[in-house]
Design a protein around this motif. Structure first.
Motif, mmCIF file in Angstrom:
data_model
loop_
_atom_site.group_PDB
_atom_site.id
_atom_site.type_symbol
_atom_site.label_atom_id
_atom_site.label_comp_id
_atom_site.label_asym_id
_atom_site.label_seq_id
_atom_site.Cartn_x
_atom_site.Cartn_y
_atom_site.Cartn_z
ATOM 1 N N GLY A 1 38.362 15.850 36.688
ATOM 2 C CA GLY A 1 36.919 15.310 36.534
ATOM 3 C C GLY A 1 36.798 14.327 35.637
ATOM 4 O O GLY A 1 37.593 13.696 35.115
ATOM 5 N N TYR A 2 35.379 14.061 35.306
ATOM 6 C CA TYR A 2 35.259 12.747 34.513
ATOM 7 C C TYR A 2 34.251 12.845 33.278
ATOM 8 O O TYR A 2 33.437 12.154 32.851
ATOM 9 N N ALA A 3 34.410 14.227 32.676
ATOM 10 C CA ALA A 3 33.695 14.627 31.486
ATOM 11 C C ALA A 3 34.063 13.431 30.563
ATOM 12 O O ALA A 3 35.134 12.905 30.584
ATOM 13 N N PRO A 4 33.126 13.489 29.363
ATOM 14 C CA PRO A 4 33.325 12.414 28.154
ATOM 15 C C PRO A 4 34.843 12.572 27.533
ATOM 16 O O PRO A 4 35.471 11.519 27.270
ATOM 17 N N ALA A 5 35.261 13.809 27.500
ATOM 18 C CA ALA A 5 36.515 13.790 26.801
ATOM 19 C C ALA A 5 37.728 13.326 27.786
ATOM 20 O O ALA A 5 38.719 12.883 27.219
ATOM 21 N N VAL A 6 37.612 13.335 28.815
ATOM 22 C CA VAL A 6 38.678 13.094 29.891
ATOM 23 C C VAL A 6 38.642 11.521 29.888
ATOM 24 O O VAL A 6 39.711 10.641 29.517
ATOM 25 N N GLN A 7 37.467 10.860 29.859
ATOM 26 C CA GLN A 7 37.298 9.545 29.854
ATOM 27 C C GLN A 7 37.867 8.753 28.694
ATOM 28 O O GLN A 7 38.473 7.723 28.504
ATOM 29 N N ARG A 8 37.480 9.777 27.394
ATOM 30 C CA ARG A 8 37.966 9.017 25.925
ATOM 31 C C ARG A 8 39.357 9.045 25.952
ATOM 32 O O ARG A 8 40.012 8.218 25.845
ATOM 33 N N SER A 9 40.149 10.250 26.441
ATOM 34 C CA SER A 9 41.513 10.323 26.377
ATOM 35 C C SER A 9 41.932 9.240 27.347
ATOM 36 O O SER A 9 43.083 8.337 26.941
ATOM 37 N N HIS A 10 41.459 9.028 28.514
ATOM 38 C CA HIS A 10 42.060 8.046 29.366
ATOM 39 C C HIS A 10 41.956 6.748 28.769
ATOM 40 O O HIS A 10 42.712 5.799 29.020
ATOM 41 N N GLY A 11 40.931 6.258 28.097
ATOM 42 C CA GLY A 11 40.529 5.340 27.475
ATOM 43 C C GLY A 11 41.706 4.905 26.360
ATOM 44 O O GLY A 11 41.540 3.593 26.098
ATOM 45 N N GLN A 12 42.405 5.892 26.126
ATOM 46 C CA GLN A 12 43.508 5.559 25.042
ATOM 47 C C GLN A 12 44.621 4.764 25.663
ATOM 48 O O GLN A 12 45.709 4.221 24.881
ATOM 49 N N ARG A 13 44.760 4.772 27.060
ATOM 50 C CA ARG A 13 45.912 4.306 27.710
ATOM 51 C C ARG A 13 46.073 2.700 27.726
ATOM 52 O O ARG A 13 44.926 2.279 27.989
ATOM 53 N N THR A 14 47.055 1.975 27.548
ATOM 54 C CA THR A 14 47.409 0.625 27.449
ATOM 55 C C THR A 14 48.606 0.379 28.403
ATOM 56 O O THR A 14 49.334 1.257 28.801
ATOM 57 N N ALA A 15 48.578 -0.975 28.772
ATOM 58 C CA ALA A 15 49.873 -1.319 29.463
ATOM 59 C C ALA A 15 51.246 -0.972 28.710
ATOM 60 O O ALA A 15 52.256 -0.490 29.152
ATOM 61 N N GLU A 16 50.965 -1.078 27.469
ATOM 62 C CA GLU A 16 52.150 -0.951 26.533
ATOM 63 C C GLU A 16 52.513 0.636 26.513
ATOM 64 O O GLU A 16 53.790 0.938 26.405
ATOM 65 N N ASN A 17 51.820 1.457 26.230
ATOM 66 C CA ASN A 17 52.052 2.830 26.235
ATOM 67 C C ASN A 17 52.142 3.641 27.839
ATOM 68 O O ASN A 17 52.454 4.660 27.616
ATOM 69 N N SER A 18 51.779 2.992 28.617
ATOM 70 C CA SER A 18 51.692 3.700 29.737
ATOM 71 C C SER A 18 52.232 2.896 30.911
ATOM 72 O O SER A 18 52.368 3.316 32.167
ATOM 73 N N ALA A 19 52.428 1.523 30.788
ATOM 74 C CA ALA A 19 53.085 0.792 32.166
ATOM 75 C C ALA A 19 54.386 -0.065 31.458
ATOM 76 O O ALA A 19 54.602 -1.062 31.958
#
Length: 272
Positions: free
Chosen positions: A16-34
């Protein structure tokens, strides 16, 4: 093999798209995830990000291929609003729109690079998504994929609440129509989608510093307690006590000076 669920029985996004999920996904960057993709990016390339979510990786990729055209698609208008705000704040131009990954609204061969991150594990037919990504990539273009493998999760100390969470999450993800161990299945899915020129790799997320544990443990505790995942876990046998034990397990692990957790991700670079 792809999940047997049909188009008439689409997968549900287990987080889902709860605040905790969006905050977690917001930590993803091209450097750490691609990172597996970055050496192949050039200014002026066109790029499509499938399942872009909150858009932090998308914006990073856009900065690397500027002034090339970058499009991000997701099924959720809610999360795209977050992505638009983030891109505007960074001053990065990205075309963000809703779309179904199994029926991308783009012509054949329209993009130099087609990217997705942590999406195939949540769809009913990952092979169909990969076929679409291959279709919209130009001949000789690049399709880049990265997916977690929850079967690889290793943690210390082995708290009962965390073991219950891991078993419960994997069961809930499958009941929702996805495949939580997607990372190990990527090569088979890509071959089924028609790719023959494929470079596989893997990378690891590690959570062992106090800061990393506090963030990772805190976001998962909140997801267990108050997100769409809460409902999915309940549907798969978790009662209030089980939810409380899992959330407490996450918090206890995060506070433990010896706490350690790793998760392997499968990666592919495929030539269209």
């Amino acid at each position: 093999m792809p999940n047997a669920r049909t188009a008439e029985q689409p997968a549900r996004y287990v987080h889902g798209y709860a605040p905790a999920v969006q905050r977690s996904h917001g930590q993803r960057t091209a450097e750490n995830s691609a990172a597996h993709l970055l050496a192949h990016l050039r200014p002026g390339q066109s790029l499509l990000d499938v399942g872009c979510g909150v858009g932090t990786i998308t914006a990073d990729l856009a900065a690397r291929v500027a002034p090339g055209r970058v499009v991000g698609v997701d099924v959720s208008e809610e999360v795209l609003a977050t992505a638009r705000a983030s891109a505007a704040e960074r001053g990065v131009h990205v075309d963000l729109r809703t779309a179904d990954a199994t029926a991308l609204p783009f012509p054949d061969g329209g993009f130099d690079v087609v990217h997705t991150h942590q999406v195939l594990q949540h769809v009913a037919d990952p092979v169909a998504v990969l076929r679409e990504m291959r279709r919209v990539a130009r001949p000789g273009g690049l399709v880049a994929v990265r997916e977690a493998d929850f079967a690889s999760v290793s943690f210390h100390p082995a708290l009962p609440g965390l073991r219950a969470w891991l078993d419960g999450y994997r069961a809930a993800a499958r009941a929702a129509g996805g495949e939580p161990d997607a990372g190990a299945r990527l090569l088979s899915w890509a071959r089924a989608a028609g790719f023959r020129d494929v470079v596989p790799s893997a990378s690891v997320w590690t959570f062992a510093t106090p800061e990393r544990r506090a963030w990772w443990g805190g976001t998962w505790a909140e997801r267990v307690e108050a997100s769409a995942l809460t409902d999915r876990l309940r549907e798969n046998g978790f009662d209030d006590d089980a939810l409380a034990r899992s959330a407490a397990g996450w918090r206890a692990w995060a506070a433990d000076e010896d706490g350690w957790m790793t998760m392997v991700h499968g990666e592919l670079l495929c030539r269209a």
